[in-house]
Design a protein around this motif. Structure first.
Motif, PDB file in Angstrom:
ATOM      1  N   PRO A  70      -3.604   9.662   0.607  1.00  0.00           N
ATOM      2  CA  PRO A  70      -3.145  10.857   0.309  1.00  0.00           C
ATOM      3  C   PRO A  70      -3.944  11.834  -0.454  1.00  0.00           C
ATOM      4  N   ASP A  97       0.426   7.497   9.513  1.00  0.00           N
ATOM      5  CA  ASP A  97       1.106   8.460   8.753  1.00  0.00           C
ATOM      6  C   ASP A  97       0.266   9.319   7.785  1.00  0.00           C
ATOM      7  N   ARG A  98      -0.562   8.603   6.985  1.00  0.00           N
ATOM      8  CA  ARG A  98      -1.257   9.253   6.012  1.00  0.00           C
ATOM      9  C   ARG A  98      -2.368  10.217   6.578  1.00  0.00           C
ATOM     10  N   ASP A 101      -0.191  13.747   7.803  1.00  0.00           N
ATOM     11  CA  ASP A 101       0.856  13.984   6.897  1.00  0.00           C
ATOM     12  C   ASP A 101       1.062  15.333   6.940  1.00  0.00           C
ATOM     13  N   LYS A 103      -1.111  17.489   5.978  1.00  0.00           N
ATOM     14  CA  LYS A 103      -1.961  18.337   4.812  1.00  0.00           C
ATOM     15  C   LYS A 103      -3.433  19.018   5.398  1.00  0.00           C
TER      16      LYS A 103
END
Length: 245
Positions: A70, A97-98, A101, A103
């Protein structure tokens, strides 16, 4: 330490910037009006491999791929392929999932041809040992980051104190004619303590000078109130020894 997918231009950003600047007197904004070096440092920051705690006593450090962490700032097609092949469903889903995310991440378009272990690791973190090669490039604060400036900016204070200690007599070898590291260390501590005392006295002198030159508030009426020290200046008082008697 950075992701192996970082470009050569960003790896050598500092060296190239110094070459473009020429001399230390050149203005950076004039040499680089588009702030090339600043932008390269910002992009390089995205490739920094996040660490899990500090290195232990043996110099072992755990790092993670910036594409599956993350705190990272890149996305990598090679890492996506490796994660898709992980047999542990829980770990595979967690890393997926990371990577997804939401981002904003910088896409690595040219993954390394010879990927390192961090690229092909099937774990969330990877263990490295800080030897003579890797330890050279490891530091707690990213180069020229706000934390880096805050930490290394304290060096000016240390150098100023060292200068005062030397000026207060430590540089005079005639004042410390003793042999042995222990005795020299005691003398160094004494010189440092004496310098601290001088600095404290100088600070207190400034405070006293400011207090004496500061005007006193006479109060709302403009005159000293009852019991004020100025009201007894004109009184005929007996000597202190008679008062004590």
């Amino acid at each position: 330490m950075c992701c192996p997918g970082i470009s050569a231009a960003e790896v050598n950003a500092t060296k190239a910037a110094r070459k473009r600047q020429g001399t230390a007197d050149d203005d950076a904004d004039t040499v680089e009006p588009d702030h090339t070096y600043t932008q390269q440092l910002q992009r390089r920051q995205l490739h920094i491999t996040p660490t899990k705690g500090p290195a232990d006593a043996e110099g072992t450090l755990r790092i993670s791929c910036p594409a599956t962490d993350p705190r990272g700032g890149v996305s990598c097609p090679l890492r996506e392929q490796i994660v898709a092949q992980i047999e542990d469903a829980g770990l595979r889903n967690r890393l997926t999932d990371r990577m997804n995310d939401g981002k904003t991440r910088r896409r690595i378009t040219k993954p390394p041809v010879m990927p390192g272990e961090i690229c092909t690791s099937t774990q969330s973190t990877h263990k490295v040992e800080l030897d003579d090669t890797t330890g050279k490039y490891y530091q707690d604060y990213t180069y020229k980051s706000p934390k880096w400036y805050k930490m290394y900016g304290q060096r000016n204070q240390v150098e100023a104190f060292n200068k005062d200690v030397k000026a207060n007599g430590m540089s005079d070898t005639k004042r410390r004619r003793v042999r042995g590291f222990a005795k020299q260390a005691i003398l160094a501590a004494m010189f440092a303590a004496a310098t601290n005392v001088k600095r404290i006295n100088a600070f207190l002198a400034v405070q006293r000078a400011n207090a004496q030159t500061s005007p006193k508030d006479p109060g709302p009426s403009g005159h000293p109130g009852r019991g004020h020290g100025a009201s007894v200046l004109g009184e005929d008082l007996p000597p202190p020894d008679q008062l004590a008697a």
